[in-house]
Scaffold this motif. Sequence first.
Motif, PDB file in Angstrom:
ATOM      1  N   UNK A 269      45.685  32.636  34.566  1.00 23.35           N
ATOM      2  CA  UNK A 269      46.408  33.370  35.638  1.00 23.35           C
ATOM      3  C   UNK A 269      46.038  34.722  35.420  1.00 23.35           C
ATOM      4  N   UNK A 270      45.633  35.373  36.690  1.00 20.24           N
ATOM      5  CA  UNK A 270      45.250  36.799  36.615  1.00 20.24           C
ATOM      6  C   UNK A 270      46.404  37.407  36.739  1.00 20.24           C
ATOM      7  N   UNK A 271      46.518  38.781  36.037  1.00 18.82           N
ATOM      8  CA  UNK A 271      47.651  39.422  36.098  1.00 18.82           C
ATOM      9  C   UNK A 271      47.702  40.364  37.283  1.00 18.82           C
ATOM     10  N   UNK A 272      48.902  40.491  37.740  1.00 15.33           N
ATOM     11  CA  UNK A 272      49.029  41.191  38.902  1.00 15.33           C
ATOM     12  C   UNK A 272      48.908  43.081  38.428  1.00 15.33           C
TER      13      UNK A 272
ATOM     14  N   UNK B 257      40.842  40.249  41.824  1.00 14.20           N
ATOM     15  CA  UNK B 257      39.973  38.985  41.758  1.00 14.20           C
ATOM     16  C   UNK B 257      38.659  39.457  40.655  1.00 14.20           C
ATOM     17  N   UNK B 258      38.243  40.630  40.675  1.00 11.25           N
ATOM     18  CA  UNK B 258      37.170  40.823  39.534  1.00 11.25           C
ATOM     19  C   UNK B 258      37.714  40.686  38.158  1.00 11.25           C
TER      20      UNK B 258
ATOM     21  N   UNK C  87      34.728  48.690  37.705  1.00 15.08           N
ATOM     22  CA  UNK C  87      34.955  48.498  39.433  1.00 15.08           C
ATOM     23  C   UNK C  87      35.208  49.883  40.304  1.00 15.08           C
ATOM     24  N   UNK C  88      35.808  50.747  39.770  1.00 13.52           N
ATOM     25  CA  UNK C  88      36.168  51.843  40.259  1.00 13.52           C
ATOM     26  C   UNK C  88      34.712  52.782  40.166  1.00 13.52           C
ATOM     27  N   UNK C  89      33.973  52.831  39.127  1.00 14.52           N
ATOM     28  CA  UNK C  89      32.666  53.620  39.144  1.00 14.52           C
ATOM     29  C   UNK C  89      31.641  52.902  39.891  1.00 14.52           C
ATOM     30  N   UNK C  90      31.574  51.469  40.211  1.00 16.56           N
ATOM     31  CA  UNK C  90      30.266  50.888  40.646  1.00 16.56           C
ATOM     32  C   UNK C  90      30.585  50.182  41.854  1.00 16.56           C
TER      33      UNK C  90
END
Length: 160
Positions: A86-89, A76-77, A20-23
Motif C-alpha cells: 500500500x502506497x501512503x497517501x 505513484x513514484x 521528484x520535485x527537483x528532477x
Amino acid sequence: MGSMRVNKVADRVKVVVAEMLDRRIKDPRLGFVTVTDVRVTGDTQHATVFYTVMGDAEELDATADALESAKGLIRSEVGKQLGMRHTPSLEFVRDAVPENARQIEDLLNRARERDARVAAKAAGAEYAGGADPYKSKADDADDLDEMDDSDESADGGSRA
C-alpha cells in the motif's frame, strides 16, 4: 517516535519526494522548495510532507497549488520506489519553523536592545541606601557605643 520500519519509510519518502520535485516536476508555479520533514503514520497509510518555500505570499500559494496538482504523480513514484503493498497517501504542509525562528530572533533582538538600555541607565546609578544596605557586626557595635554615650550625657556624665 515510530518503529524502525516507519522511520525508514519516512526517510525514503522524503528522498523520493525531494528528487521528484527537483528532477521530474516541471510546473512553472513550483518555487524553490525544500522538503524539511516527512512524518508517516504507524500503519504507513498516510505521509505528511513538510516543506519550505523561498519567496513572498504569492509564490507560497502558487507552490502549494503546484504540489497539490502533482500529488498523484509523486505518490505513484513513491509507490514504485518503496515497493510496498500500500502506497501512503501524501499531504503537503508548509513548514512554519522558519517563520517561528524569525519571530523568536526578532524577540531576542528586542530583548537585547532593552537590556542594553537598562545597562546604560544603570552605569551611572548609585545605591539609594549606600553600597552595602545590610548591617554588619561592626555597625551594631558602633550603635551600642553611641547609645552608651547618649545615656551618660543625659545623666550629667556620672552614674551613682
